[in-house]
Write a protein that holds these residues in place. Structure first.
Motif, PDB file in Angstrom:
ATOM      1  N   VAL A  73      18.677  27.699  36.109  1.00  0.00           N
ATOM      2  CA  VAL A  73      19.975  28.178  35.628  1.00  0.00           C
ATOM      3  C   VAL A  73      20.986  27.047  35.765  1.00  0.00           C
ATOM      4  O   VAL A  73      21.257  26.569  36.869  1.00  0.00           O
ATOM      5  CB  VAL A  73      20.434  29.411  36.425  1.00  0.00           C
ATOM      6  N   THR A  74      21.535  26.596  34.625  1.00  0.00           N
ATOM      7  CA  THR A  74      22.479  25.472  34.651  1.00  0.00           C
ATOM      8  C   THR A  74      23.938  25.907  34.491  1.00  0.00           C
ATOM      9  O   THR A  74      24.841  25.153  34.837  1.00  0.00           O
ATOM     10  CB  THR A  74      22.137  24.444  33.559  1.00  0.00           C
ATOM     11  N   LEU A  91      24.358  33.262  30.148  1.00  0.00           N
ATOM     12  CA  LEU A  91      24.106  32.083  30.967  1.00  0.00           C
ATOM     13  C   LEU A  91      23.268  31.091  30.169  1.00  0.00           C
ATOM     14  O   LEU A  91      22.763  31.417  29.096  1.00  0.00           O
ATOM     15  CB  LEU A  91      23.432  32.446  32.291  1.00  0.00           C
ATOM     16  N   VAL A  92      23.136  29.879  30.709  1.00  0.00           N
ATOM     17  CA  VAL A  92      22.330  28.836  30.075  1.00  0.00           C
ATOM     18  C   VAL A  92      21.176  28.507  31.007  1.00  0.00           C
ATOM     19  O   VAL A  92      21.371  28.289  32.210  1.00  0.00           O
ATOM     20  CB  VAL A  92      23.168  27.576  29.784  1.00  0.00           C
ATOM     21  N   LEU A  93      19.964  28.471  30.435  1.00  0.00           N
ATOM     22  CA  LEU A  93      18.753  28.210  31.205  1.00  0.00           C
ATOM     23  C   LEU A  93      18.089  26.950  30.668  1.00  0.00           C
ATOM     24  O   LEU A  93      17.816  26.851  29.473  1.00  0.00           O
ATOM     25  CB  LEU A  93      17.789  29.396  31.095  1.00  0.00           C
ATOM     26  N   GLU A  94      17.815  25.979  31.528  1.00  0.00           N
ATOM     27  CA  GLU A  94      17.099  24.775  31.113  1.00  0.00           C
ATOM     28  C   GLU A  94      15.608  24.990  31.339  1.00  0.00           C
ATOM     29  O   GLU A  94      15.161  25.262  32.457  1.00  0.00           O
ATOM     30  CB  GLU A  94      17.577  23.563  31.902  1.00  0.00           C
ATOM     31  N   ALA A  95      14.828  24.912  30.246  1.00  0.00           N
ATOM     32  CA  ALA A  95      13.377  25.099  30.320  1.00  0.00           C
ATOM     33  C   ALA A  95      12.727  24.190  29.295  1.00  0.00           C
ATOM     34  O   ALA A  95      13.206  24.071  28.170  1.00  0.00           O
ATOM     35  CB  ALA A  95      12.994  26.556  30.054  1.00  0.00           C
ATOM     36  N   MET A  96      11.630  23.546  29.661  1.00  0.00           N
ATOM     37  CA  MET A  96      10.903  22.652  28.751  1.00  0.00           C
ATOM     38  C   MET A  96      11.832  21.584  28.179  1.00  0.00           C
ATOM     39  O   MET A  96      11.811  21.292  26.984  1.00  0.00           O
ATOM     40  CB  MET A  96      10.231  23.438  27.624  1.00  0.00           C
ATOM     41  N   LYS A  97      12.735  21.038  29.022  1.00  0.00           N
ATOM     42  CA  LYS A  97      13.667  19.971  28.621  1.00  0.00           C
ATOM     43  C   LYS A  97      14.653  20.438  27.563  1.00  0.00           C
ATOM     44  O   LYS A  97      15.219  19.627  26.836  1.00  0.00           O
ATOM     45  CB  LYS A  97      12.889  18.751  28.107  1.00  0.00           C
ATOM     46  N   MET A  98      14.888  21.770  27.449  1.00  0.00           N
ATOM     47  CA  MET A  98      15.844  22.294  26.478  1.00  0.00           C
ATOM     48  C   MET A  98      16.844  23.204  27.175  1.00  0.00           C
ATOM     49  O   MET A  98      16.505  23.894  28.132  1.00  0.00           O
ATOM     50  CB  MET A  98      15.118  23.076  25.373  1.00  0.00           C
ATOM     51  N   ALA A  99      18.081  23.209  26.672  1.00  0.00           N
ATOM     52  CA  ALA A  99      19.108  24.122  27.153  1.00  0.00           C
ATOM     53  C   ALA A  99      19.064  25.374  26.285  1.00  0.00           C
ATOM     54  O   ALA A  99      19.296  25.314  25.084  1.00  0.00           O
ATOM     55  CB  ALA A  99      20.483  23.465  27.088  1.00  0.00           C
ATOM     56  N   ASN A 100      18.736  26.522  26.879  1.00  0.00           N
ATOM     57  CA  ASN A 100      18.560  27.776  26.151  1.00  0.00           C
ATOM     58  C   ASN A 100      19.693  28.737  26.467  1.00  0.00           C
ATOM     59  O   ASN A 100      19.970  29.029  27.642  1.00  0.00           O
ATOM     60  CB  ASN A 100      17.232  28.435  26.544  1.00  0.00           C
ATOM     61  N   ASP A 101      20.376  29.226  25.430  1.00  0.00           N
ATOM     62  CA  ASP A 101      21.426  30.223  25.611  1.00  0.00           C
ATOM     63  C   ASP A 101      20.785  31.591  25.793  1.00  0.00           C
ATOM     64  O   ASP A 101      20.053  32.068  24.920  1.00  0.00           O
ATOM     65  CB  ASP A 101      22.358  30.251  24.397  1.00  0.00           C
ATOM     66  N   GLN A 117      23.987  29.500  39.890  1.00  0.00           N
ATOM     67  CA  GLN A 117      23.844  28.214  39.191  1.00  0.00           C
ATOM     68  C   GLN A 117      22.976  27.278  40.008  1.00  0.00           C
ATOM     69  O   GLN A 117      23.138  27.147  41.218  1.00  0.00           O
ATOM     70  CB  GLN A 117      25.221  27.603  38.941  1.00  0.00           C
ATOM     71  N   GLY A 118      22.002  26.627  39.341  1.00  0.00           N
ATOM     72  CA  GLY A 118      21.094  25.716  40.018  1.00  0.00           C
ATOM     73  C   GLY A 118      19.821  26.369  40.515  1.00  0.00           C
ATOM     74  O   GLY A 118      18.904  25.680  40.972  1.00  0.00           O
ATOM     75  N   GLN A 119      19.730  27.695  40.405  1.00  0.00           N
ATOM     76  CA  GLN A 119      18.550  28.422  40.899  1.00  0.00           C
ATOM     77  C   GLN A 119      17.372  28.275  39.947  1.00  0.00           C
ATOM     78  O   GLN A 119      17.524  28.335  38.729  1.00  0.00           O
ATOM     79  CB  GLN A 119      18.897  29.900  41.076  1.00  0.00           C
ATOM     80  N   SER A 120      16.175  28.062  40.495  1.00  0.00           N
ATOM     81  CA  SER A 120      14.952  28.052  39.700  1.00  0.00           C
ATOM     82  C   SER A 120      14.440  29.478  39.549  1.00  0.00           C
ATOM     83  O   SER A 120      14.429  30.242  40.519  1.00  0.00           O
ATOM     84  CB  SER A 120      13.879  27.185  40.372  1.00  0.00           C
ATOM     85  N   VAL A 121      14.038  29.847  38.333  1.00  0.00           N
ATOM     86  CA  VAL A 121      13.568  31.209  38.064  1.00  0.00           C
ATOM     87  C   VAL A 121      12.220  31.156  37.370  1.00  0.00           C
ATOM     88  O   VAL A 121      11.860  30.169  36.733  1.00  0.00           O
ATOM     89  CB  VAL A 121      14.584  31.987  37.192  1.00  0.00           C
ATOM     90  N   ASN A 122      11.467  32.241  37.494  1.00  0.00           N
ATOM     91  CA  ASN A 122      10.150  32.355  36.891  1.00  0.00           C
ATOM     92  C   ASN A 122      10.157  33.386  35.775  1.00  0.00           C
ATOM     93  O   ASN A 122      11.070  34.228  35.685  1.00  0.00           O
ATOM     94  CB  ASN A 122       9.107  32.742  37.948  1.00  0.00           C
TER      95      ASN A 122
END
Length: 235
Positions: A73-74, A91-101, A117-122
């Motif tokens: 979570v960015t 929120l915006v989630l960074e996954a696979m080198k992409m910023a996802n809305d 913000q900054g938390q890793s999620v599965n």
């Protein structure tokens, strides 16, 4: 394993995402399989699948927003108690080198922001708990028959590559280019968005990993691209 069916430019796509071990995932799109690595993925125990319940007609139905892909979570755009409309970015989630809305699928109120913000999620983790203005009328959920196995597809043509030594922005996974945000001659910095790509039902910001001047744009709006394909070349 999660399954997705979606339509891009009038063409039907079927995709599956399967978690493997040690941060590996297997992504299959229309019969073409890719193995990707997601460093943020943490090992987790098996999930127990629960039988789906029937939806009820009511005011204030709960609607959880869950994570489709492991990531970080960015940015968080909402707070507890905030009113939102369908399509608003939560929120915006960074996954696979992409910023996802991550957007709201309903009109309603934010009951609780379940991450920071900054938390890793599965995959499957709850990101935001929503109270929807309404939910669908009661209807028993009946299992759908298993779809027929897809016909074999021809191997995709090799993706165009940039000259040796060039700095290029590449596609992290298959998708469709929806917007190019730079032009030849523009100066970009590391982290700047150079184009938008739709993949796995998400609008993704594709960013430069380094600064430079745009030398060549190798795709255009509407192009379907493969994983690793060169998109933009920088000097």
């Amino acid at each position: 394993m999660k399954e997705f069916k979606f339509k891009i430019g009038g063409q039907d796509y079927a995709a599956t995402v399967e978690d493997l071990k040690d941060g590996q995932m297997k992504v299959t799109v229309n019969g073409q399989t890719y193995q990707v690595e997601v460093p943020q993925t943490k090992a987790q125990g098996p999930r127990v699948a629960m039988a789906p319940a029937a939806a009820e007609t009511q005011t204030g139905g709960t609607k959880d927003v869950t994570c489709e892909l492991p990531g970080t979570v960015t940015k968080i755009n909402v707070t507890d108690g905030q009113r939102v409309k369908r399509g608003d970015v939560l929120l915006v989630l960074e996954a696979m080198k992409m910023a996802n809305d991550i957007v709201s699928e309903v009109d309603g109120t934010v009951k609780r922001v379940a991450v920071t913000q900054g938390q890793s999620v599965n995959q499957g983790d709850v990101l935001v708990e929503m109270v929807a203005d309404f939910v669908a009328a009661k209807a028993e959920v009946t299992p759908k028959p298993a779809p027929a196995a897809p016909a074999p597809v021809a191997a995709p043509a090799p993706a165009p590559s940039a000259p040796a030594g060039a700095k290029t922005v590449t596609a992290p996974l298959p998708g469709t280019i929806t917007k190019v945000t730079v032009k030849v001659g523009d100066t970009v910095n590391a982290g700047d968005t150079v184009l938008l790509m739709e993949a796995m039902k998400m609008e993704n910001n594709i960013t430069a990993e380094f600064g430079g001047t745009v030398k060549a744009i190798l795709v255009e709006t509407g192009n379907q691209v493969q994983s690793g394909q060169a998109l933009v070349e920088l000097d």
